[in-house]
Structures are given as C-alpha cells and as structure tokens.
Design a protein around this motif. Structure first.
Motif, PDB file in Angstrom:
ATOM      1  N   ALA A   1       1.394   8.988  -6.337  1.00 12.52           N
ATOM      2  CA  ALA A   1       1.714  10.277  -6.215  1.00 12.52           C
ATOM      3  C   ALA A   1       2.641  10.903  -7.164  1.00 12.52           C
ATOM      4  CB  ALA A   1       2.268  10.550  -4.657  1.00 12.52           C
ATOM      5  N   ARG A   2       3.657   9.955  -7.436  1.00 14.02           N
ATOM      6  CA  ARG A   2       4.572  10.200  -8.479  1.00 14.02           C
ATOM      7  C   ARG A   2       3.812  10.454  -9.791  1.00 14.02           C
ATOM      8  NH1 ARG A   2       8.737   5.926  -8.122  1.00 14.02           N
ATOM      9  NH2 ARG A   2       7.576   5.150  -6.480  1.00 14.02           N
TER      10      ARG A   2
ATOM     11  N   ALA B   1       0.808  10.765 -10.774  1.00 12.68           N
ATOM     12  CA  ALA B   1      -0.161  11.841 -10.783  1.00 12.68           C
ATOM     13  C   ALA B   1       0.571  13.327 -10.822  1.00 12.68           C
ATOM     14  CB  ALA B   1      -1.311  11.819  -9.852  1.00 12.68           C
ATOM     15  N   GLY B   2       1.625  13.288 -10.106  1.00  9.76           N
ATOM     16  CA  GLY B   2       2.248  14.623  -9.959  1.00  9.76           C
ATOM     17  C   GLY B   2       1.784  15.398  -9.075  1.00  9.76           C
ATOM     18  N   THR B   3       1.986  15.333  -7.650  1.00 11.81           N
ATOM     19  CA  THR B   3       1.466  16.081  -6.701  1.00 11.81           C
ATOM     20  C   THR B   3       1.890  17.603  -6.747  1.00 11.81           C
ATOM     21  OG1 THR B   3       3.350  15.376  -5.216  1.00 11.81           O
ATOM     22  CG2 THR B   3       1.329  14.025  -5.415  1.00 11.81           C
ATOM     23  N   ALA B   4       2.748  18.091  -7.647  1.00 10.23           N
ATOM     24  CA  ALA B   4       3.199  19.450  -7.591  1.00 10.23           C
ATOM     25  C   ALA B   4       2.014  20.125  -8.418  1.00 10.23           C
ATOM     26  CB  ALA B   4       4.415  19.611  -8.533  1.00 10.23           C
ATOM     27  N   PRO B   5       1.767  21.350  -7.853  1.00  9.08           N
ATOM     28  CA  PRO B   5       0.458  22.023  -8.474  1.00  9.08           C
ATOM     29  C   PRO B   5       0.539  22.210  -9.668  1.00  9.08           C
ATOM     30  CG  PRO B   5       1.450  23.132  -6.473  1.00  9.08           C
ATOM     31  CD  PRO B   5       2.281  22.079  -6.685  1.00  9.08           C
ATOM     32  N   GLY B   6       1.772  22.636 -10.505  1.00 10.75           N
ATOM     33  CA  GLY B   6       2.034  22.839 -11.848  1.00 10.75           C
ATOM     34  C   GLY B   6       1.614  21.305 -12.586  1.00 10.75           C
ATOM     35  N   ARG B   7       2.025  20.458 -11.961  1.00 14.84           N
ATOM     36  CA  ARG B   7       1.722  18.987 -12.679  1.00 14.84           C
ATOM     37  C   ARG B   7       0.259  18.913 -12.490  1.00 14.84           C
ATOM     38  NH1 ARG B   7       4.778  16.872 -16.271  1.00 14.84           N
ATOM     39  NH2 ARG B   7       6.691  15.736 -15.783  1.00 14.84           N
ATOM     40  N   ARG B   8      -0.653  19.001 -11.686  1.00 21.83           N
ATOM     41  CA  ARG B   8      -1.882  19.089 -11.512  1.00 21.83           C
ATOM     42  C   ARG B   8      -2.619  19.848 -12.642  1.00 21.83           C
ATOM     43  NH1 ARG B   8      -1.555  18.800  -5.486  1.00 21.83           N
ATOM     44  NH2 ARG B   8      -1.926  21.126  -5.729  1.00 21.83           N
ATOM     45  N   ALA B   9      -1.992  21.122 -12.702  1.00 23.81           N
ATOM     46  CA  ALA B   9      -2.590  21.889 -13.650  1.00 23.81           C
ATOM     47  C   ALA B   9      -2.444  21.561 -15.056  1.00 23.81           C
ATOM     48  CB  ALA B   9      -2.063  23.269 -13.454  1.00 23.81           C
ATOM     49  N   GLU B  10      -1.177  20.708 -15.331  1.00 20.57           N
ATOM     50  CA  GLU B  10      -1.202  20.589 -16.678  1.00 20.57           C
ATOM     51  C   GLU B  10      -1.943  19.356 -17.023  1.00 20.57           C
ATOM     52  OE1 GLU B  10       2.900  19.646 -17.836  1.00 20.57           O
ATOM     53  OE2 GLU B  10       3.769  21.621 -17.171  1.00 20.57           O
ATOM     54  N   THR B  11      -2.134  18.378 -15.918  1.00 23.87           N
ATOM     55  CA  THR B  11      -3.005  17.372 -16.251  1.00 23.87           C
ATOM     56  C   THR B  11      -4.521  17.492 -16.317  1.00 23.87           C
ATOM     57  OG1 THR B  11      -1.665  16.120 -14.542  1.00 23.87           O
ATOM     58  CG2 THR B  11      -3.935  14.931 -14.830  1.00 23.87           C
ATOM     59  N   VAL B  12      -5.092  18.537 -15.630  1.00 24.27           N
ATOM     60  CA  VAL B  12      -6.368  19.148 -16.059  1.00 24.27           C
ATOM     61  C   VAL B  12      -6.365  19.788 -17.376  1.00 24.27           C
ATOM     62  CG1 VAL B  12      -7.942  21.073 -15.252  1.00 24.27           C
ATOM     63  CG2 VAL B  12      -6.683  19.386 -13.578  1.00 24.27           C
ATOM     64  N   LEU B  13      -5.385  20.485 -17.716  1.00 31.28           N
ATOM     65  CA  LEU B  13      -5.135  21.111 -18.994  1.00 31.28           C
ATOM     66  C   LEU B  13      -5.346  20.020 -20.203  1.00 31.28           C
ATOM     67  CD1 LEU B  13      -5.049  24.157 -20.617  1.00 31.28           C
ATOM     68  CD2 LEU B  13      -2.862  23.676 -20.494  1.00 31.28           C
TER      69      LEU B  13
ATOM     70  N   ARG C   1       0.638  -1.308   0.122  1.00 35.54           N
ATOM     71  CA  ARG C   1       0.098   0.056   0.033  1.00 35.54           C
ATOM     72  C   ARG C   1       0.808   1.139   0.031  1.00 35.54           C
ATOM     73  NH1 ARG C   1      -4.936  -1.403   4.133  1.00 35.54           N
ATOM     74  NH2 ARG C   1      -5.835  -3.135   2.841  1.00 35.54           N
ATOM     75  N   TRP C   2       1.928   1.369   0.697  1.00 36.37           N
ATOM     76  CA  TRP C   2       2.935   2.470   0.632  1.00 36.37           C
ATOM     77  C   TRP C   2       3.753   2.774  -0.529  1.00 36.37           C
ATOM     78  CZ3 TRP C   2       8.329   2.952   0.432  1.00 36.37           C
ATOM     79  CH2 TRP C   2       8.661   4.211   0.824  1.00 36.37           C
ATOM     80  N   ARG C   3       3.851   1.592  -1.040  1.00 36.95           N
ATOM     81  CA  ARG C   3       4.628   1.692  -2.389  1.00 36.95           C
ATOM     82  C   ARG C   3       3.625   2.107  -3.355  1.00 36.95           C
ATOM     83  NH1 ARG C   3       7.000  -2.955  -0.587  1.00 36.95           N
ATOM     84  NH2 ARG C   3       5.636  -4.295  -1.758  1.00 36.95           N
ATOM     85  N   ARG C   4       2.434   1.537  -3.363  1.00 33.92           N
ATOM     86  CA  ARG C   4       1.267   2.053  -4.492  1.00 33.92           C
ATOM     87  C   ARG C   4       0.932   3.418  -4.186  1.00 33.92           C
ATOM     88  NH1 ARG C   4      -3.513  -1.925  -4.255  1.00 33.92           N
ATOM     89  NH2 ARG C   4      -1.950  -3.057  -5.614  1.00 33.92           N
TER      90      ARG C   4
END
Length: 110
Positions: free
Chosen positions: A62-63, A65-77, A54-57
């Motif tokens: 998190a890696r 999906a990109g937990t950085a705000p810029g990565r989340r914004a790029e994903t939504v875009l 579970r910890w590794r998953r």
C-alpha cells in the motif's frame, strides 16, 4: 531378611514413586508432558509469522503503490509515459496539474 527389605521405608518410597505409579506400565508421562506446550508454542509462532508477514506485506504494498488518489493518478500517468502513449511535454504538463490539484499529498523528492 526378605521381610525386612520389603517393609523398609526405602522400598516403600521406590514402590510409591517407581515406574508403575499411577500411569500404567509406561512410567508416567515423561517427556511427553513437554510436547503439549511445545506444540501450542510452535502453532502460535507459525500463525503469528504467517499473519504478520501478510499484514506487513500488504502495508508495504500500500505504501509502495501509493493509495492516495493523487499517487495513483501519477502512477497511471507515469505508466502511460513509459509506454509511449504521451510525450514528455504532455507528461510534465499533466503532472503539474495533478500536483497542483492535490496540495494535501506529500511528494518526497519534489
């Protein structure tokens, strides 16, 4: 002769360490002694595997999906572009704005 056999040291050793010594009629704990450590080893192995998986998953998700705000914004875009909400010109323009405003993030493949 029977008296000689019953008082011999060999018979005394057999009687002292025989099948009825100290543990009742079963002959001692026998192989049941191994079950207790094997049970705990198996329990810890199962717990370690479950918690570790579970910890590794979660770390992998998190890696990915990109937990950085810029990565989340790029994903939504990227999702909006894939759904057809925005065209390619608008996608590329907004992507450049996102990347220009988030210089600390590392973007592999850029």
């Amino acid at each position: 002769m029977l008296t000689a056999l019953t008082t011999s040291p060999a018979l005394a050793a057999v009687t002292a360490f025989g099948p009825h010594h100290g543990f009742g009629y079963g002959g001692g704990p026998g192989w049941f002694v191994l079950l207790i450590p094997l049970f705990w080893i198996a329990l810890f192995a199962v717990l370690f595997a479950t918690v570790g998986r579970r910890w590794r998953r979660r770390a992998w998700e998190a890696r990915a999906a990109g937990t950085a705000p810029g990565r989340r914004a790029e994903t939504v875009l990227a999702e909006r572009f894939a759904q057809g909400d925005i065209d390619e010109v608008e996608y590329r323009a907004r992507l450049e704005v996102l990347r220009a405003n988030n210089p600390a993030a590392e973007y592999p493949g850029r």
